[in-house]
Design a protein around this motif. Sequence first.
Motif, mmCIF file in Angstrom:
data_model
loop_
_atom_site.group_PDB
_atom_site.id
_atom_site.type_symbol
_atom_site.label_atom_id
_atom_site.label_comp_id
_atom_site.label_asym_id
_atom_site.label_seq_id
_atom_site.Cartn_x
_atom_site.Cartn_y
_atom_site.Cartn_z
ATOM 1 N N LYS A 379 39.883 36.345 52.195
ATOM 2 C CA LYS A 379 39.603 35.206 51.367
ATOM 3 C C LYS A 379 40.551 35.496 50.054
ATOM 4 O O LYS A 379 40.634 36.375 49.415
ATOM 5 C CB LYS A 379 38.240 35.009 50.917
ATOM 6 C CG LYS A 379 37.377 34.673 52.355
ATOM 7 C CD LYS A 379 35.933 34.273 51.971
ATOM 8 C CE LYS A 379 35.113 34.188 53.165
ATOM 9 N NZ LYS A 379 35.710 33.190 53.955
ATOM 10 N N THR A 380 40.855 34.353 49.444
ATOM 11 C CA THR A 380 41.779 34.281 48.283
ATOM 12 C C THR A 380 40.965 33.663 47.034
ATOM 13 O O THR A 380 41.653 32.562 46.210
ATOM 14 C CB THR A 380 43.160 33.530 48.583
ATOM 15 O OG1 THR A 380 42.844 32.185 48.982
ATOM 16 C CG2 THR A 380 43.818 34.224 49.441
ATOM 17 N N ASP A 381 39.602 33.570 47.188
ATOM 18 C CA ASP A 381 38.859 32.980 46.151
ATOM 19 C C ASP A 381 38.883 33.583 44.433
ATOM 20 O O ASP A 381 38.190 33.117 43.734
ATOM 21 C CB ASP A 381 37.293 32.985 46.564
ATOM 22 C CG ASP A 381 36.794 34.335 46.875
ATOM 23 O OD1 ASP A 381 37.594 35.338 47.027
ATOM 24 O OD2 ASP A 381 35.451 34.296 47.499
ATOM 25 N N CYS A 382 39.751 34.548 44.473
ATOM 26 C CA CYS A 382 39.790 35.153 43.071
ATOM 27 C C CYS A 382 41.200 34.947 42.515
ATOM 28 O O CYS A 382 41.323 35.476 41.404
ATOM 29 C CB CYS A 382 39.548 36.642 42.992
ATOM 30 S SG CYS A 382 37.741 37.088 42.893
ATOM 31 N N ALA A 383 41.833 34.206 43.044
ATOM 32 C CA ALA A 383 43.503 34.005 42.666
ATOM 33 C C ALA A 383 43.417 33.247 41.278
ATOM 34 O O ALA A 383 43.913 33.620 40.250
ATOM 35 C CB ALA A 383 44.234 33.262 43.747
ATOM 36 N N GLU A 384 42.506 32.205 41.255
ATOM 37 C CA GLU A 384 42.466 31.560 39.942
ATOM 38 C C GLU A 384 41.992 32.423 38.809
ATOM 39 O O GLU A 384 42.700 32.332 37.684
ATOM 40 C CB GLU A 384 41.786 30.255 40.044
ATOM 41 C CG GLU A 384 42.427 29.062 40.995
ATOM 42 C CD GLU A 384 43.902 28.754 40.434
ATOM 43 O OE1 GLU A 384 44.075 28.483 39.290
ATOM 44 O OE2 GLU A 384 44.665 28.851 41.439
ATOM 45 N N ALA A 385 40.993 33.044 39.223
ATOM 46 C CA ALA A 385 40.480 33.772 38.003
ATOM 47 C C ALA A 385 41.432 34.949 37.628
ATOM 48 O O ALA A 385 41.518 35.193 36.517
ATOM 49 C CB ALA A 385 38.976 34.551 38.500
ATOM 50 N N LEU A 386 42.045 35.537 38.503
ATOM 51 C CA LEU A 386 43.247 36.357 37.987
ATOM 52 C C LEU A 386 44.208 36.008 37.370
ATOM 53 O O LEU A 386 44.860 36.424 36.375
ATOM 54 C CB LEU A 386 43.835 37.102 39.516
ATOM 55 C CG LEU A 386 43.063 38.073 40.201
ATOM 56 C CD1 LEU A 386 43.779 38.522 41.547
ATOM 57 C CD2 LEU A 386 42.913 39.372 39.375
ATOM 58 N N LYS A 387 44.767 34.711 37.705
ATOM 59 C CA LYS A 387 45.651 34.019 36.948
ATOM 60 C C LYS A 387 45.324 34.020 35.237
ATOM 61 O O LYS A 387 46.137 34.426 34.646
ATOM 62 C CB LYS A 387 46.251 32.640 37.306
ATOM 63 C CG LYS A 387 46.789 32.433 38.555
ATOM 64 C CD LYS A 387 47.058 31.008 39.050
ATOM 65 C CE LYS A 387 47.532 30.879 40.351
ATOM 66 N NZ LYS A 387 47.926 29.359 40.630
ATOM 67 N N ARG A 388 44.045 33.609 35.258
ATOM 68 C CA ARG A 388 43.462 33.499 33.857
ATOM 69 C C ARG A 388 43.310 34.847 33.172
ATOM 70 O O ARG A 388 43.353 34.907 31.787
ATOM 71 C CB ARG A 388 42.157 32.724 34.019
ATOM 72 C CG ARG A 388 42.139 31.267 34.361
ATOM 73 C CD ARG A 388 40.983 30.560 34.106
ATOM 74 N NE ARG A 388 39.733 31.220 34.725
ATOM 75 C CZ ARG A 388 39.365 30.723 36.074
ATOM 76 N NH1 ARG A 388 40.051 29.750 36.503
ATOM 77 N NH2 ARG A 388 38.540 31.324 36.521
ATOM 78 N N ALA A 389 43.138 35.671 33.855
ATOM 79 C CA ALA A 389 42.931 37.167 33.255
ATOM 80 C C ALA A 389 44.330 37.929 32.908
ATOM 81 O O ALA A 389 43.970 38.761 32.065
ATOM 82 C CB ALA A 389 41.909 38.040 34.333
ATOM 83 N N VAL A 390 45.123 37.482 33.680
ATOM 84 C CA VAL A 390 46.340 38.221 33.164
ATOM 85 C C VAL A 390 46.840 37.955 31.729
ATOM 86 O O VAL A 390 46.952 36.906 31.514
ATOM 87 C CB VAL A 390 47.665 37.984 34.163
ATOM 88 C CG1 VAL A 390 48.868 38.574 33.662
ATOM 89 C CG2 VAL A 390 47.283 38.425 35.542
ATOM 90 N N ARG A 391 46.964 39.027 30.917
ATOM 91 C CA ARG A 391 47.511 38.647 29.783
ATOM 92 C C ARG A 391 48.843 39.371 29.331
ATOM 93 O O ARG A 391 48.986 40.691 30.077
ATOM 94 C CB ARG A 391 46.546 39.284 28.525
ATOM 95 C CG ARG A 391 45.212 38.546 28.733
ATOM 96 C CD ARG A 391 44.133 38.936 27.766
ATOM 97 N NE ARG A 391 43.674 40.277 27.960
ATOM 98 C CZ ARG A 391 42.718 40.358 28.813
ATOM 99 N NH1 ARG A 391 42.068 39.377 29.528
ATOM 100 N NH2 ARG A 391 42.187 41.612 29.112
#
Length: 391
Positions: A379-391
């Motif tokens: 599943k790719t249900d963490c994709a949006e959270a990863l986008k936000r977490a990348v700094r």
Amino acid sequence: MNRIFTSESVTAGHPDKVCDQISDAVLDAILTEDPGARVACETCATTGLILVMGEITTNTYVPIQDIARSVVLDLGYDSPDIGFDGHTCAVLTAVQEQSPDISQGVSSAEETRENKDQPQQTGAGDQGMMFGYASDETPERLPMPIALAHRLARRMEEIRRSGSLPWMRPDGKSQVSIVYRDGVPVEVSNVVISVQHSPNVSQPEIREAVMEEVIRKAIPAHMLTGDTRYHVNPSGRFVIGGPAGDSGLTGRKIIVDTYGGFVPHGGGCFSGKDPTKVDRSAAYMARYAALNVVAAGLAGRCQVAVAYAIGLAHPVSFSVDTFGTGKASDDAIAAALQDVMDFSPDGIIRRLDLRRPIYRPTAAYGHFGRPDLDLPWEKTDCAEALKRAVR
């Protein structure tokens, strides 16, 4: 610059895969009644004999002999004429409980034992390194050689089960070589198919049927060229197959199970192991992490490497490699993954809900890139959270 990369797959009736499926069928049966069981189930098979062995600690009972026979019969080994018969083969068991030395480290992680104020944590069931990978080069987000090899093997199984080619028997292998040009797959250079068959069919008949019903149905037409070479039953005959032709063993197809050798493999197999064994669960989590990185558009290719020590709850190392395709630095993506995901055994089991009987279907045709199965690590249900977490 051109390079050629080759990967193989095998059908569900391959002797090693027979053993993987028996081990995972036993695991599933136990987890159905006892989700907290500790299971390390190994199987070997040879002419007329199946041996199921390992370390199992559980509060339930499952009929291991019946489970083994059921798997064998389901795979089509139901007659002495085929060389192996689930009705009559001997099934021996040699099972004991998990070592108490291992159990104490799993039940109470070193972090908990050293600091009694910390909440109870599960320790890793073994040491080792695990790798997860994802790529945008196929719909399965797998390297193309292994993705196409699996498609060929699954197609052989579909045809055999349909009965449309009555001479086809359960054992079989596929292999695909892909030409990469500047890192992009552009064509198939070689296809190898070995299919077990009845003795009353000719090799030209087998070749014609495999070309039309297997290869051309499984491989996209644009990947096949006038230079593609086809090798169908190159040994010239494949009547004796399954455990009668070659002994089988759980965990002997680890490269088939993962990425076809395209990226490293830590060495541990998956089948027959409950999710406290990080050989299995952390490899699933590493795939889940890499898959979500690619799905988030943070990289076109991503490899996640994680390592554990037995009895410790947290990884001893963690790294990311995006092979120059990353939209952020590898270190930034690694930090984001560890912010968003918990890579401890407890965190992995919770995130992927792994104490369930979901494993036997994974024991053939790969554990990753399975559109036919609803697997939590795909599943790719963490994709949006990863986008936000990348700094």
